[in-house]
Write an enzyme that holds these catalytic residues in place. Structure first.
Site, PDB file in Angstrom:
ATOM      1  N   ASP A  70       0.814  -1.207   0.000  1.00  0.00           N
ATOM      2  CA  ASP A  70       0.000   0.000   0.000  1.00  0.00           C
ATOM      3  C   ASP A  70       0.854   1.267   0.000  1.00  0.00           C
ATOM      4  O   ASP A  70       0.726   2.124   0.876  1.00  0.00           O
ATOM      5  CB  ASP A  70      -0.931  -0.022   1.218  1.00  0.00           C
ATOM      6  CG  ASP A  70      -1.963   1.095   1.178  1.00  0.00           C
ATOM      7  OD1 ASP A  70      -2.218   1.624   0.084  1.00  0.00           O
ATOM      8  OD2 ASP A  70      -2.501   1.436   2.245  1.00  0.00           O
ATOM      9  N   GLU A  73       3.646  -7.680   7.585  1.00  0.00           N
ATOM     10  CA  GLU A  73       2.343  -8.239   7.217  1.00  0.00           C
ATOM     11  C   GLU A  73       2.423  -9.376   6.196  1.00  0.00           C
ATOM     12  O   GLU A  73       1.717  -9.374   5.181  1.00  0.00           O
ATOM     13  CB  GLU A  73       1.405  -7.139   6.718  1.00  0.00           C
ATOM     14  CG  GLU A  73       1.070  -6.126   7.790  1.00  0.00           C
ATOM     15  CD  GLU A  73      -0.083  -5.206   7.410  1.00  0.00           C
ATOM     16  OE1 GLU A  73      -0.516  -5.231   6.242  1.00  0.00           O
ATOM     17  OE2 GLU A  73      -0.561  -4.460   8.289  1.00  0.00           O
ATOM     18  N   TYR A 127      -6.130  -2.448  13.073  1.00  0.00           N
ATOM     19  CA  TYR A 127      -6.953  -1.314  12.646  1.00  0.00           C
ATOM     20  C   TYR A 127      -8.403  -1.486  13.071  1.00  0.00           C
ATOM     21  O   TYR A 127      -9.323  -1.128  12.343  1.00  0.00           O
ATOM     22  CB  TYR A 127      -6.852  -1.147  11.125  1.00  0.00           C
ATOM     23  CG  TYR A 127      -5.497  -0.651  10.674  1.00  0.00           C
ATOM     24  CD1 TYR A 127      -5.202   0.704  10.662  1.00  0.00           C
ATOM     25  CD2 TYR A 127      -4.506  -1.545  10.291  1.00  0.00           C
ATOM     26  CE1 TYR A 127      -3.954   1.165  10.251  1.00  0.00           C
ATOM     27  CE2 TYR A 127      -3.252  -1.095   9.878  1.00  0.00           C
ATOM     28  CZ  TYR A 127      -2.992   0.258   9.860  1.00  0.00           C
ATOM     29  OH  TYR A 127      -1.750   0.717   9.462  1.00  0.00           O
ATOM     30  N   GLU A 177       1.406  -0.753  13.957  1.00  0.00           N
ATOM     31  CA  GLU A 177       0.579   0.162  13.175  1.00  0.00           C
ATOM     32  C   GLU A 177      -0.814   0.232  13.796  1.00  0.00           C
ATOM     33  O   GLU A 177      -1.369  -0.787  14.210  1.00  0.00           O
ATOM     34  CB  GLU A 177       0.434  -0.306  11.717  1.00  0.00           C
ATOM     35  CG  GLU A 177       1.701  -0.280  10.894  1.00  0.00           C
ATOM     36  CD  GLU A 177       1.460  -0.747   9.456  1.00  0.00           C
ATOM     37  OE1 GLU A 177       0.282  -0.693   9.004  1.00  0.00           O
ATOM     38  OE2 GLU A 177       2.434  -1.158   8.798  1.00  0.00           O
TER      39      GLU A 177
END
Length: 585
Positions: free
Chosen positions: A158, A405, A461, A498
């Protein structure tokens, strides 16, 4: 002697199949070229979507002059700080060699191939990411009615695939007998060890001196390797980043010209105990960010002014650390972190190791075939060796991140990563902690790699990609998951690598809705309350330091907007909340 080859080079994008024809004329001046600044990413220099999104090969060229004085030095070396993602280098039409991996340095001895006077340097660059590269991507061919086939390169990550000669290029000289590498490790008690690798037969024994910051000699010794002690050594820390210098001199054979090099280092130790990361024997709570090396116009090209500004903002907000997400940062940045006392988790460019990801990191694709599909293992091993070799002496580096990730919940993940964790530890005499940063799909029940890690670094998230708008529910899910990992690995520190929410600068909402500055601040507050309730949490890295460019996608409006600062480094509301929070921790 060293010469910076930064500046304006000649540049041309190449069509498919054109590289082979161009390489046959590598010793001739480019035709129909454009001026291109080096270092920089080529993508944003000229207008045009086809230019910015070019997939495949490109060529850079410039000339440089070799003088008689330079030749008398003995040896001439050409060094690249980083070329994304593969480079094939020619000098005066002769092929010097290739390098794969866009974020680490490589060099060529050109003593025999360079000529007196003007020399023509030609570099062919390829920016394709696939299942053999780090980072990973996919090459897809699509058919549309009435149109020829279209081939596209879809990233598994990303962030925008900025490419080119993105770090400085140097030409330097050494004697025939030269210092090839220096390794130095200073400990808390003032003891230190060194290892010196030299090349060229017949050189004399290495002479070693340690200088303090004022230039006074506090130790002298000799030998290619050895140990010493500096009584009352001043420790390197975030509050007092005191640096010493190891000065190495290699006498030439029979009294001939010798080589000399000075390497900065600090006396400090990193350890893990009682679910805490320790700096010099004391727990340190990591406050900071995942951070891209990116800005306007230059893309990911080395920008000294922007680096200094970013570290100034880190200090202003009360951060003490960041992760080089998702690739090694430049050597200039590492030296600045040494000097300013910023702790760094140094990450390999191993992002997108998940065939279930598609462009911009959204889920899709094949969710089960990662470790049967990828062809990255050997390249990944080389990257870890190169990363540790480059950054081993930096006191700012407190840990290594082997990947971000990956599909760590899939069968085969442990078998893939166990050798990489081992080679990283073997190559680091300081034995700094090693980790793998995992994502939400890798749960306390399914993660295959938790036990391989010295500490757990989790990207979560809740409240954004799920439980969106419900921060109470998101906090409850987050806390339960952190407790699950602690039960599984009760002796390992846990930190968030994150967490964040896309935020449009200047968008305000009395009800704190999604994308507003109020929601981002409330998001930070909710996560902070969870961290404060769990004694084994050893740090918090917000995603992300500043807004950044990504591939085009309907969930990315002009890039990723999770920055606490805008892309031009203006603070959002949440910056003031974090500044107040981190000043208390």
């Amino acid at each position: 002697m060293a010469f910076d080859l930064s500046g304006i080079w000649e540049f041309k994008l190449l069509e498919p199949g054109q590289k082979e024809r161009e390489e046959q004329a590598a010793g001739k001046l480019l035709k129909n070229s454009l001026p291109m600044p080096v270092p920089s990413s080529y993508n944003d220099i000229y207008p045009g979507k086809k230019f910015a999104d070019h997939m495949g090969d490109m060529v850079y060229q410039r000339s440089f002059t070799v003088t008689e004085t330079m030749q008398r030095q003995g040896r001439l070396v050409l060094r690249f700080g980083g070329v994304t993602h593969t480079a094939s280098v020619y000098l005066n039409g002769a092929h010097l060699g290739c390098h794969k991996g866009g974020f680490l340095p490589f060099s060529f001895d050109i003593t025999e191939s360079a000529v007196m006077g003007e020399n023509l340097l030609t570099v062919y660059v390829n920016n394709v990411t696939d299942y053999s590269t780090l980072p990973c991507g996919r090459v897809v061919t699509e058919q549309f009615p009435g149109l020829p086939e279209q081939t596209r390169n879809l990233p598994n990550f990303d962030f925008f695939n900025y490419s080119g000669i993105m770090r400085p290029v140097w030409l330097y000289t050494t004697p025939r007998y030269y210092i090839e590498d220096i390794e130095v490790y200073g400990r808390m008690d003032g003891s230190f060890c060194w290892n010196i690798t030299s090349a060229g037969e017949g050189a004399g024994e290495a002479e070693v001196r340690v200088l303090d910051a004022e230039g006074a000699c506090v130790f002298s010794g000799s030998g290619a390797n050895g140990e010493g002690r500096v009584p009352g050594a001043r420790l390197w820390s975030t509050d007092d980043p005191y640096l010493y210098r190891l000065q190495v001199r290699l006498p030439g054979a029979d009294g001939g010209q010798g080589d000399e090099y000075t390497e900065s280092f600090g006396f400090r130790e990193i350890a893990i105990r009682d679910c805490r990361i320790l700096l010099n024997g004391k727990p340190v709570y990591l406050k900071g960010f995942g951070k891209h090396e990116e800005g306007i116009t230059r893309g990911r090209g080395t920008d000294i002014a922007l680096m200094v500004k970013d570290l100034g903002l880190l200090k202003w907000i009360g951060a003490n650390s960041f992760r080089t997400s998702h690739y090694p940062n430049s050597e200039e940045m590492m030296r600045l972190c040494d000097r300013l006392g910023i702790l760094v988790i140094d990450e390999a460019p191993a992002v997108g190791l998940n065939t279930g990801f598609t462009a911009t990191g959204l889920l899709g694709g094949n969710p089960k075939g990662t470790w049967e599909t990828l062809e990255t293992a050997e390249h990944h091993r080389t990257v870890m060796q190169e990363l540790v070799k480059r950054d081993k002496n930096h006191p700012c580096v407190i840990a290594w991140s082997v990947a971000n990730e990956p599909a760590s919940q899939e069968e085969g993940a442990r078998e893939y990563f166990a050798p990489l964790m081992e080679v990283t530890r073997q190559n680091d005499i300081q034995k700094r902690p090693v980790t793998i940063v995992t994502y939400e799909g890798s749960t306390p029940e399914t993660c295959q790699v938790a036990e391989l890690c010295d500490f757990l670094m989790l990207n979560r998230y809740r409240g954004w990609y799920d439980t969106e708008g419900n921060l109470e529910g998101a906090a409850a899910k987050l806390k339960a998951e952190l407790e699950g990992f602690h039960r599984r690995c009760p002796d390992k520190p846990v930190m968030l690598g994150e967490y964040g929410a896309d935020t449009i600068a200047g968008l305000h909402d009395v009800n704190g809705r999604l994308f507003s500055e109020e929601y981002q601040t409330a998001f930070m507050r909710a996560y902070g309350e969870v961290f404060d309730s769990l004694p084994y949490i050893t740090g918090e890295h917000v995603w992300v330091f500043a807004d950044f460019a990504t591939a085009e996608n309907i969930k990315r409006v002009d890039g990723n907007k999770k920055g606490i600062f805008t892309r031009d480094r203006r603070p959002k509301q949440a910056a003031y909340f974090l500044k107040e929070r981190w000043s208390r921790l």
